[in-house]
Write an enzyme that holds these catalytic residues in place. Structure first.
Site, PDB file in Angstrom:
ATOM      1  N   ASP A  75       0.869  -1.169   0.000  1.00 57.21           N
ATOM      2  CA  ASP A  75       0.000   0.000   0.000  1.00 57.21           C
ATOM      3  C   ASP A  75       0.909   1.223   0.000  1.00 57.21           C
ATOM      4  OD1 ASP A  75      -1.649   2.148   0.567  1.00 57.21           O
ATOM      5  OD2 ASP A  75      -2.789   1.112   2.127  1.00 57.21           O
ATOM      6  N   ASN A 102       3.389   3.632 -10.569  1.00 60.82           N
ATOM      7  CA  ASN A 102       2.154   3.631 -11.340  1.00 60.82           C
ATOM      8  C   ASN A 102       0.907   3.826 -10.475  1.00 60.82           C
ATOM      9  OD1 ASN A 102       0.472   2.957 -13.772  1.00 60.82           O
ATOM     10  ND2 ASN A 102      -0.070   1.202 -12.510  1.00 60.82           N
ATOM     11  N   TYR A 168      -7.960  14.718  -8.901  1.00 65.87           N
ATOM     12  CA  TYR A 168      -7.068  13.878  -9.699  1.00 65.87           C
ATOM     13  C   TYR A 168      -6.103  14.732 -10.528  1.00 65.87           C
ATOM     14  CZ  TYR A 168      -5.713  10.120 -12.935  1.00 65.87           C
ATOM     15  OH  TYR A 168      -5.015   9.203 -13.679  1.00 65.87           O
ATOM     16  N   LYS A 172      -2.064  14.770 -10.275  1.00 65.86           N
ATOM     17  CA  LYS A 172      -1.207  14.438 -11.413  1.00 65.86           C
ATOM     18  C   LYS A 172      -0.306  15.611 -11.794  1.00 65.86           C
ATOM     19  CE  LYS A 172      -2.301  10.138 -12.317  1.00 65.86           C
ATOM     20  NZ  LYS A 172      -1.308   9.053 -12.154  1.00 65.86           N
TER      21      LYS A 172
END
Length: 260
Positions: A75, A102, A168, A172
């Site tokens: 995790d 990833n 998100y 990113k």
């Protein structure tokens, strides 16, 4: 899912012969497992990790036909688990040469309705997890005395606006900035840190959580009129991991036509 008939996966060229790679969030059918598969095909020994242990074991069984692969549950929100993952990889194969970060979490929520919990969860896994793995990998490379490689998975939404993606996209964009700054911190060690920024990459998990209408709209933005295959992104990850990119660091490579 059916393979796209318009493209064919290339033959391997031994680009990673003798190297050991660690890939996070590699269970299932997405970019992580595709990267592990391509790396094995290119001659690497691969450690795959994921927090979903059943899917991780299934993926490991599938990949084992291609080469040496070890599965380590991890995790990325837990720094101890991150370090244990890298220590296990080192114990199994002697040293680690490549780490592919990833792991990430998406979701859709308007900023008008987004909760603190939604924000924090996406940012902690996507950006915080990449930070923890990048820090631990760089420290490992320093101890090993070898110029390792780190490849982070960003996204074109780190550049462009998309409704419902504030958490998100922010995470990113943070991965992009982290990549650039960490590359400068690690340059004196000979460590290279780059990122890929895919756009629409079709795989089973995405198809399950995204409406046909949304997928159609996203596909219309693509220059080739189709989504990318996961291995097409994995090919760029392999390039960044290989000795063909020895003078490339701190870069974010757009795997699409959508760089601003």
């Amino acid at each position: 899912m059916k393979e796209n008939p318009l493209v064919q996966e290339p033959q391997p060229h031994g680009l990673l012969d003798g190297k050991t790679a660690v890939v996070t969030a590699a269970a299932g059918s997405g970019i992580g497992s595709a990267a592990a598969r391509r790396m094995l095909a290119e001659g690497a020994r691969v450690v795959i990790s994921d927090r979903h242990e059943r899917r991780l074991a299934e993926t490991r069984a599938e990949l084992a036909e291609l080469g040496e692969v070890v599965a380590v549950p991890c995790d990325v929100t837990d720094d101890e688990q991150v370090r244990d993952m890298l220590e296990t990889a080192t114990a199994e194969f002697g040293q680690v040469d490549v780490v592919v970060n990833n792991a990430g979490l998406g979701g859709t929520a308007s900023i008008l309705e987004m909760t603190d919990e939604q924000w924090s969860k996406v940012v902690d896994i996507t950006l915080g997890g990449t930070f923890r793995c990048t820090r631990a990998a760089t420290q490992l490379f320093q101890r090993q005395g070898n110029p390792g490689v780190i490849v982070n998975n960003a996204s074109v939404v780190g550049w462009r606006a998309q409704a419902g993606q504030a958490h998100y996209a922010a995470a990113k964009a943070g991965v992009m900035a982290l990549t650039r700054c960490a590359a400068m911190d690690a340059a004196h060690l000979g460590v290279r840190i780059n990122a890929v920024a895919p756009s629409l990459v079709m795989h089973d998990n995405l198809a399950k959580v995204t409406s046909e209408e949304m997928l159609s709209r996203l596909t219309e933005r693509e220059a080739f009129g189709r989504s990318a295959e996961p291995w097409e992104v994995a090919n760029v990850i392999v390039f960044l991991s290989s000795d063909y990119s020895t003078y490339l660091t701190g870069e974010v490579v757009s795997v699409s036509n959508q760089h601003p």
